[in-house]
Design a protein around this motif. Structure first.
Motif, PDB file in Angstrom:
ATOM      1  N   SER A  58       0.847  -1.194   0.000  1.00 31.90           N
ATOM      2  CA  SER A  58       0.000   0.000   0.000  1.00 31.90           C
ATOM      3  C   SER A  58       0.879   1.241   0.000  1.00 31.90           C
ATOM      4  O   SER A  58       1.961   1.256   0.578  1.00 31.90           O
ATOM      5  N   GLY A  59       0.388   2.256  -0.677  1.00 33.69           N
ATOM      6  CA  GLY A  59       1.083   3.539  -0.733  1.00 33.69           C
ATOM      7  C   GLY A  59       0.170   4.639  -0.249  1.00 33.69           C
ATOM      8  O   GLY A  59      -1.056   4.546  -0.356  1.00 33.69           O
ATOM      9  N   SER A  87       1.016   5.270  -6.815  1.00 38.61           N
ATOM     10  CA  SER A  87       0.806   3.962  -7.433  1.00 38.61           C
ATOM     11  C   SER A  87       1.811   2.958  -6.883  1.00 38.61           C
ATOM     12  O   SER A  87       2.980   3.287  -6.687  1.00 38.61           O
ATOM     13  N   VAL A  88       1.339   1.727  -6.634  1.00 35.03           N
ATOM     14  CA  VAL A  88       2.206   0.635  -6.187  1.00 35.03           C
ATOM     15  C   VAL A  88       1.839  -0.632  -6.945  1.00 35.03           C
ATOM     16  O   VAL A  88       0.701  -0.801  -7.379  1.00 35.03           O
ATOM     17  N   ALA A  89       2.819  -1.529  -7.086  1.00 36.26           N
ATOM     18  CA  ALA A  89       2.564  -2.805  -7.762  1.00 36.26           C
ATOM     19  C   ALA A  89       3.641  -3.807  -7.387  1.00 36.26           C
ATOM     20  O   ALA A  89       4.773  -3.433  -7.048  1.00 36.26           O
ATOM     21  N   ILE A  97       8.796  -4.797  -5.709  1.00 38.64           N
ATOM     22  CA  ILE A  97       7.700  -3.846  -5.577  1.00 38.64           C
ATOM     23  C   ILE A  97       8.153  -2.559  -6.247  1.00 38.64           C
ATOM     24  O   ILE A  97       9.312  -2.160  -6.130  1.00 38.64           O
ATOM     25  N   VAL A  98       7.225  -1.905  -6.943  1.00 39.54           N
ATOM     26  CA  VAL A  98       7.525  -0.630  -7.569  1.00 39.54           C
ATOM     27  C   VAL A  98       6.500   0.392  -7.086  1.00 39.54           C
ATOM     28  O   VAL A  98       5.357   0.045  -6.793  1.00 39.54           O
ATOM     29  N   SER A  99       6.929   1.635  -6.970  1.00 39.88           N
ATOM     30  CA  SER A  99       6.010   2.708  -6.585  1.00 39.88           C
ATOM     31  C   SER A  99       6.292   3.926  -7.433  1.00 39.88           C
ATOM     32  O   SER A  99       7.430   4.176  -7.841  1.00 39.88           O
ATOM     33  N   GLY A 100       5.244   4.687  -7.684  1.00 34.87           N
ATOM     34  CA  GLY A 100       5.354   5.946  -8.418  1.00 34.87           C
ATOM     35  C   GLY A 100       4.840   7.063  -7.543  1.00 34.87           C
ATOM     36  O   GLY A 100       3.900   6.882  -6.753  1.00 34.87           O
ATOM     37  N   SER A 101       5.440   8.250  -7.695  1.00 31.82           N
ATOM     38  CA  SER A 101       5.169   9.328  -6.762  1.00 31.82           C
ATOM     39  C   SER A 101       5.014  10.668  -7.464  1.00 31.82           C
ATOM     40  O   SER A 101       5.421  10.844  -8.612  1.00 31.82           O
ATOM     41  N   TRP A 102       4.433  11.631  -6.726  1.00 32.89           N
ATOM     42  CA  TRP A 102       4.322  13.004  -7.201  1.00 32.89           C
ATOM     43  C   TRP A 102       5.693  13.616  -7.443  1.00 32.89           C
ATOM     44  O   TRP A 102       5.814  14.602  -8.163  1.00 32.89           O
TER      45      TRP A 102
END
Length: 107
Positions: A58-59, A87-89, A97-102
């Motif tokens: 979770s992000g 976003s997380v996956a 795990i990968v996450s995307g951020s502002w």
């Protein structure tokens, strides 16, 4: 309000993230919430099941990315690095795990 949803790999459950800072697990057979995971201090913006269905990532807008163990219903890891995660996956084999951020980064 709910901000993110994802199906479990076997299609029997849904995970959701919410503006109330929680992650919920739902049973599709009876449409009931069966578990609430608390630990974020801001809106949960993205959620995903691991490919084997044993973990959730979770992000949030504030906290680091969190990984939850569904067998014990506890947070097992926090991943720091950026804020306002959108976003997380999990990778298809569940090892990454990968996450995307502002902040315009992918980690």
């Amino acid at each position: 309000s709910i901000t993110s949803v994802a199906f479990s790999p076997d299609g029997t459950h849904i995970v959701s993230g919410s503006h109330d800072n929680s992650v919920q697990i739902w049973d599709l057979s009876n449409h009931a919430e069966i578990l609430q995971l608390n630990g974020h201090t801001d809106s949960v913006t993205s959620v995903a099941f691991s490919p084997d269905g044993t973990h959730i990532v979770s992000g949030s807008h504030y906290n680091p990315v969190q990984i939850w163990d569904l067998s014990n219903h506890v947070e097992i890891l926090q991943l720091n690095g950026h804020t306002q995660v959108e976003s997380v996956a999990f990778s298809s084999d569940g090892t990454h795990i990968v996450s995307g951020s502002w902040d315009r980064s992918v980690q």
